[in-house]
Design a protein around this motif. Structure first.
Motif, PDB file in Angstrom:
ATOM      1  N   THR A 228      -5.471  -0.646  -7.606  1.00 26.77           N
ATOM      2  CA  THR A 228      -5.254  -0.193  -5.847  1.00 26.77           C
ATOM      3  C   THR A 228      -6.277  -1.427  -5.078  1.00 26.77           C
TER       4      THR A 228
ATOM      5  N   LEU B 261       2.461  -2.745  -4.517  1.00 29.66           N
ATOM      6  CA  LEU B 261       2.270  -1.028  -6.210  1.00 29.66           C
ATOM      7  C   LEU B 261       3.851  -0.609  -6.944  1.00 29.66           C
TER       8      LEU B 261
ATOM      9  N   VAL C  51      -1.474   5.107  -0.881  1.00 28.75           N
ATOM     10  CA  VAL C  51      -2.688   4.329  -1.096  1.00 28.75           C
ATOM     11  C   VAL C  51      -3.777   5.309  -0.291  1.00 28.75           C
TER      12      VAL C  51
ATOM     13  N   ARG D 286      -5.598   7.197  -2.023  1.00 33.15           N
ATOM     14  CA  ARG D 286      -6.563   6.385  -2.623  1.00 33.15           C
ATOM     15  C   ARG D 286      -7.683   5.290  -2.403  1.00 33.15           C
TER      16      ARG D 286
END
Length: 398
Positions: free
Chosen positions: A335, A353, A360, A363
């Protein structure tokens, strides 16, 4: 059951054969001169080469071959022949001069025809039966085949020597290219080889598919050294139209890499990059089975060879992931790399991804916490992208 083949010549009385051979030997000197004159008339462009005594070597060869053949007749034409070695020299001379054997064989046929005409006249004089003379003619053409074989042997020997000498000159030129090039010496060695010094060259390094692999069928002008553990090529004007495709076909079945195009005095630099790419091939970090262009794998060549430096930088810059566990740490690293490469928002990174945008965002919050304010420093971002790209090249990230 062995069936004996009847020989008309062996049925000729010995006294008659002896008389024939005596007359033929007496004719050898004048017949040799006649054949020699006819050859000089038909092929005036041939060089006149004299032996140590000042006699034309061709005339010596003609005389010796006639004497050998006549001596062969008195032994029933069944003794193994030892042809005059001068015919090897004739073939060797043609090879050294870069000519084919076609003219030489035509000359031999002309000599046999003239010799047979005179032998046929002598056969009539001593009343040799026609079947025996036919057999004599066959023996004459067999003898001609032996002379040709001697010349072919000499020709092949000369060709092998010339090829070996050219390979030695080629290796010396390549060694000079890869060493500290002395321009005058480099120019002189290229001239001796007949290799026009190009404006730019590229060097390729190959990996042998097996120990007995046939050398690549490279085009004229490409220098090839097969004596190295890793064969090397020097390709002149590598950016010329169609050059890449021709080289790829020539190296089909081989793995290797070709370095960037450089001036001839910088050939060692191209060699260094090609060798580095082949190192990565052997480590499984670049694909094998073809001739790779180093210029198309710059990222791998810059990031992967200095392994110790990248590993040390990786250890320091990715230290925040040490306590995240291998699976979660890898996902955070992927990421972070996607964010560094795109500087996009969560939806764009999620698409890249193949995950949900909310994942996302979660993260990225973790990443911000782990690296604190380091992500605001452009130098830190650059170093992080370097080490993450290197991990991806090694197959450690998706």
């Amino acid at each position: 059951m062995v069936i004996a083949v009847r020989s008309a010549w062996r049925e000729v009385p010995p006294q008659q054969v002896h008389r024939f051979a005596t007359l033929a030997l007496a004719e050898v000197p004048s017949l040799a001169h006649e054949i020699f004159r006819e050859i000089r008339h038909e092929y005036p462009q041939l060089p006149l080469i004299l032996d140590e005594s000042g006699e034309p070597r061709a005339l010596v060869g003609i005389r010796q071959s006639l004497e050998h053949f006549v001596a062969h007749l008195t032994n029933g034409m069944d003794r193994p022949l030892v042809h005059p070695r001068v015919f090897q020299e004739f073939g060797r001379g043609e090879g050294i001069q870069g000519r084919s054997l076609d003219v030489l064989q035509a000359i031999y046929r002309l000599g046999v025809r003239l010799a047979w005409r005179r032998l046929a006249e002598i056969g009539q004089e001593v009343a040799i039966p026609a079947p025996a003379m036919y057999e004599l003619a066959e023996s004459g053409f067999e003898y001609l085949d032996g002379l040709v074989a001697e010349s072919v042997r000499g020709y092949a020997e000369a060709a092998a020597r010339q090829a070996g000498e050219r390979l030695r000159m080629q290796r010396r030129l390549m060694d000079q290219l890869f060493a500290e090039p002395d321009h005058p010496l480099l120019t002189e060695r290229a001239r001796l080889l007949g290799w026009p010094l190009p404006e730019r060259v590229a060097v390729a390094v190959l990996l042998r598919p097996d120990r007995e692999a046939v050398a690549p069928a490279v085009a004229d002008g490409i220098l090839l050294d097969m004596e190295c553990e890793r064969p090397r090529l020097v390709v002149p004007d590598p950016e010329a139209p169609g050059r890449r495709e021709l080289l790829a076909r020539a190296a089909a079945g081989w793995s290797g890499a070709i370095g960037p195009a450089v001036p001839p005095l910088d050939a060692a630099k191209s060699l260094r990059w090609a060798a580095s790419a082949v190192d990565l091939m052997e480590r499984g970090l670049l694909p094998a089975g073809e001739l790779l262009q180093c210029t198309e794998h710059t990222e791998a060549l810059v990031l992967l060879p200095p392994g110790e430096l990248i590993e040390d930088l990786t250890r320091r810059r990715l230290a925040p992931l040490a306590h995240c566990g291998p699976t979660h740490g890898r996902r955070l690293a992927e990421t972070l790399l996607a964010w560094l490469e795109t500087r996009g928002g969560a939806p764009e990174i999620a698409t890249r991804l193949g995950v949900h945008p909310q994942t996302v965002r979660y993260r990225l919050r973790q990443i911000r916490e782990l690296w604190d304010g380091e992500l605001d420093d452009p130098d830190r971002r650059f170093e992080l992208e370097l080490v993450l790209r290197a991990r991806r090249l090694r197959g450690e990230l998706g």
